[in-house]
Design an enzyme around this catalytic site. Structure first.
Site, PDB file in Angstrom:
ATOM      1  N   SER A 285      16.016   2.286  10.611  1.00  0.00           N
ATOM      2  CA  SER A 285      16.243   1.890   9.213  1.00  0.00           C
ATOM      3  C   SER A 285      15.645   2.943   8.269  1.00  0.00           C
ATOM      4  O   SER A 285      16.211   3.260   7.230  1.00  0.00           O
ATOM      5  CB  SER A 285      15.570   0.553   8.920  1.00  0.00           C
ATOM      6  OG  SER A 285      16.417  -0.502   9.264  1.00  0.00           O
TER       7      SER A 285
ATOM      8  N   LYS B 282       9.465  -3.327   3.463  1.00  0.00           N
ATOM      9  CA  LYS B 282      10.655  -3.334   4.330  1.00  0.00           C
ATOM     10  C   LYS B 282      10.592  -4.508   5.290  1.00  0.00           C
ATOM     11  O   LYS B 282       9.538  -4.818   5.833  1.00  0.00           O
ATOM     12  CB  LYS B 282      10.641  -2.022   5.126  1.00  0.00           C
ATOM     13  CG  LYS B 282      11.872  -1.757   5.919  1.00  0.00           C
ATOM     14  CD  LYS B 282      12.913  -1.028   5.101  1.00  0.00           C
ATOM     15  CE  LYS B 282      14.232  -0.866   5.804  1.00  0.00           C
ATOM     16  NZ  LYS B 282      15.013  -2.101   5.924  1.00  0.00           N
TER      17      LYS B 282
ATOM     18  N   HIS C 240       0.832  -1.208   0.000  1.00  0.00           N
ATOM     19  CA  HIS C 240       0.000   0.000   0.000  1.00  0.00           C
ATOM     20  C   HIS C 240       0.866   1.257   0.000  1.00  0.00           C
ATOM     21  O   HIS C 240       0.411   2.335  -0.357  1.00  0.00           O
ATOM     22  CB  HIS C 240      -0.963   0.006   1.200  1.00  0.00           C
ATOM     23  CG  HIS C 240      -0.272  -0.134   2.510  1.00  0.00           C
ATOM     24  ND1 HIS C 240       0.298  -1.301   2.915  1.00  0.00           N
ATOM     25  CD2 HIS C 240      -0.036   0.751   3.501  1.00  0.00           C
ATOM     26  CE1 HIS C 240       0.862  -1.142   4.107  1.00  0.00           C
ATOM     27  NE2 HIS C 240       0.668   0.104   4.474  1.00  0.00           N
TER      28      HIS C 240
ATOM     29  N   LYS D  76       3.672  -3.146  12.096  1.00  0.00           N
ATOM     30  CA  LYS D  76       4.664  -2.416  12.879  1.00  0.00           C
ATOM     31  C   LYS D  76       4.979  -1.052  12.238  1.00  0.00           C
ATOM     32  O   LYS D  76       4.985  -0.027  12.905  1.00  0.00           O
ATOM     33  CB  LYS D  76       5.933  -3.274  12.917  1.00  0.00           C
ATOM     34  CG  LYS D  76       6.941  -2.891  13.933  1.00  0.00           C
ATOM     35  CD  LYS D  76       8.149  -3.816  13.868  1.00  0.00           C
ATOM     36  CE  LYS D  76       7.813  -5.265  14.146  1.00  0.00           C
ATOM     37  NZ  LYS D  76       9.023  -6.104  14.232  1.00  0.00           N
TER      38      LYS D  76
ATOM     39  N   LYS E 117       9.520  -9.669   4.541  1.00  0.00           N
ATOM     40  CA  LYS E 117      10.480 -10.405   5.375  1.00  0.00           C
ATOM     41  C   LYS E 117      11.126 -11.481   4.528  1.00  0.00           C
ATOM     42  O   LYS E 117      10.512 -11.987   3.579  1.00  0.00           O
ATOM     43  CB  LYS E 117       9.762 -11.070   6.571  1.00  0.00           C
ATOM     44  CG  LYS E 117      10.679 -11.391   7.710  1.00  0.00           C
ATOM     45  CD  LYS E 117      10.964 -10.172   8.557  1.00  0.00           C
ATOM     46  CE  LYS E 117      11.921 -10.458   9.684  1.00  0.00           C
ATOM     47  NZ  LYS E 117      12.007  -9.341  10.623  1.00  0.00           N
TER      48      LYS E 117
END
Ligand code: NAD
Length: 471
Positions: free
Chosen positions: A364, A71, A66, A95, A107
């Site tokens: 990050s 990440k 979206h 998260k 992931k």
């Protein structure tokens, strides 16, 4: 990997999601759209090792798109599997949304025991994995940006960045294809300890809310609070060290793979960490009492239990016996869905993983921004801020009888450097997200706990983005 729960890790994540979605008034089908993992790719690739070929299996799941890039870390573990990767990718989606970081969730994992390979072999394997990710469109500063996770670290991230740069020599933003790099290779100050630092800020924030503290049957601040930490790796070590050294908490116990050390007077995290580095285990540490079955230590009385090792360690098998007043989930998914219900009924206050361990992805994000802007934080404005400070001092000095002392002057004169900006950005992020989750909890009577509130906060924000896309 959950051991005794009736739900798998992925099922646990989805069940928590569903609970939150049910508490919200969402358009039909929206919850399903958000919950569904968009894509997952399994890769098998050969690597020439020891004069022959070894075949490796890896995955990259893109849970959502979206916003872009997606990440999420890359894990090197012998027990990695696709379901686990999908669960972790889903957690990344929620998260990022919870801490207002504009990334979608992804992931990756490679089925490997990194301890069995030399550094050169690991480099070879990691570069091959990067090639596989790249050729499938699963690596790039605008598409998908990995980071370290269990079993991976800075060095591997720089191999991935270097490989990507070789494959895309004209890509000026190539370094932003991965985060968690060493500072001299495009990384940002404070990234290594960011998740542990975020855990510290999240727990500090809990203690800034007296009504939450009393819900947990605690009082006062962090000083002297007894903490048990499971996992003395990147996250657990930094969280325990900061809480002990900066907040005066008492590290009552540390649990590792080979057992636990318990010490009533409190452990020095740094000493235990150095011992573990030297001996590869906790057994033999000269202070405290060693318990062979580390999991037993999860059940000891303490103020705060910080599981910082792996998923599924608090399940229906032991939830009943947990005596901690607060569980601060530093690891991803350490409490299964069913165990969560037991803990809630026991009045244990859980600070959920989707919020508490988001420090890594937050910093990050700062690293990614730094790579895209090609300038270190503070470079453009530090001198200017220092000059502003000098002007204020001159004004103050001219208007008061006694000039400011040198210490006060030095404080006012100091422009922010990168680490200061990273820490204050992270702290602000953790404070803001805590507040948002608390408001969601306080305003919705259907929501019973902070995990559900955190999920609901994420669903609400992601839902708003979908709403604007399909207007
Ligand atoms: P790590 O590999 O650096 O450390 C994990 C530690 O836990 C190791 O010291 C290991 O020996 C120990 N451990 C493993 N299994 C154990 C067990 N059964 N009992 C006791 N100790 C055990 O990993 P990490 O990066 O610190 O990650 C830990 C957890 O935090 C994982 O769930 C990970 O997904 C999560 N996490 C990590 C980051 C990050 O930035 N590193 C960010 C968010 C979440």
């Amino acid at each position: 990997m959950s051991t005794t729960s009736d739900l798998s890790f992925l099922e646990s994540v989805n069940a928590s999601f569903n609970l939150a979605a049910e508490a919200l008034d969402l358009p039909k089908g929206l919850a399903r759209q958000i919950r569904t993992c968009n894509a997952v790719c399994e890769m098998k690739f050969g690597v020439e090792l020891h004069g022959g070929y070894e075949i490796f299996t890896g995955w990259r799941a893109t849970h959502s798109e979206h916003v872009l890039p997606a990440k999420g870390g890359i894990r090197y573990a012998p027990f990695a599997d696709q379901q686990e990767v999908e669960a972790l990718a889903a957690l990344m989606t929620y998260k990022c949304s919870i801490v207002n970081v504009p990334f979608a969730g992804s992931k990756g994992a490679l089925c490997i025991n990194p301890k069995k390979y030399s550094l050169e072999e690991l480099e070879h394997i990691t570069r091959r994995f990067a090639q596989e990710l790249d050729k499938r469109g699963l690596l790039g500063p605008g598409i998908n940006v990995p980071a370290p996770d269990m079993g991976t670290g800075q060095r591997m991230m720089s191999w991935i960045a270097d490989e990507y740069q070789k494959l895309h020599p004209n890509e000026i933003n190539a370094k932003a294809c991965v985060t968690g790099k060493p500072v001299h290779f495009g990384g940002v100050q404070g990234r290594v300890e960011a998740t542990g630092r975020g855990v510290q800020y999240g727990i500090q924030e809990f203690f800034r809310h007296p009504e939450d503290v009393s819900k947990a049957n605690l009082s006062g601040g962090l000083e002297g609070k007894r903490i048990i930490v499971q996992g003395l790796g990147n996250v657990g070590y930094h969280a325990a060290k900061f809480l002990e050294e900066e907040d005066g908490a008492l590290i009552h116990g540390i649990i590792e793979r080979d057992g636990a050390i318990i010490c009533d007077q409190g452990l020095h995290t740094e000493d235990v960490y150095q011992f573990k580095l030297e001996h590869g285990k906790l057994e033999g540490f000269p202070e405290g009492t060693f318990i062979k079955n580390g999991n037993d230590a999860l059940e000891l009385p303490c103020d705060i239990l910080i599981p910082a090792a792996m998923e599924g360690v608090i399940s229906i098998a032991n939830a009943d016996r947990i005596q901690a007043k607060v569980i601060a989930e530093a690891a991803n998914g350490p409490i299964t869905f069913d165990a969560d219900k037991i803990l809630l009924n026991k009045g244990i206050f859980v600070i959920p993983d989707t919020y508490l361990n988001a420090g890594g992805v937050t910093v990050s994000y700062f690293e990614w921004l730094k790579n895209l802007s090609h300038v270190r934080f503070g470079r453009m404005d530090r001198r200017f801020i220092e000059a502003q400070g000098a002007k204020i001092i001159n004004l103050l000095d001219s208007g008061i009888e006694k000039p400011l002392d040198e210490c006060a002057k030095a404080e006012l004169l100091k422009g922010p450097d990168e680490i200061t900006l990273v820490r204050s950005g992270l702290q602000d992020t953790m404070c803001e997200a805590y507040q948002e989750i608390k408001e969601m909890h306080d305003s919705n009577p259907k929501i019973r706990d902070r995990r559900t509130a955190a999920f609901a906060s994420a669903i609400r924000k992601i839902g708003d983005i979908y709403d604007s896309m399909y207007l």
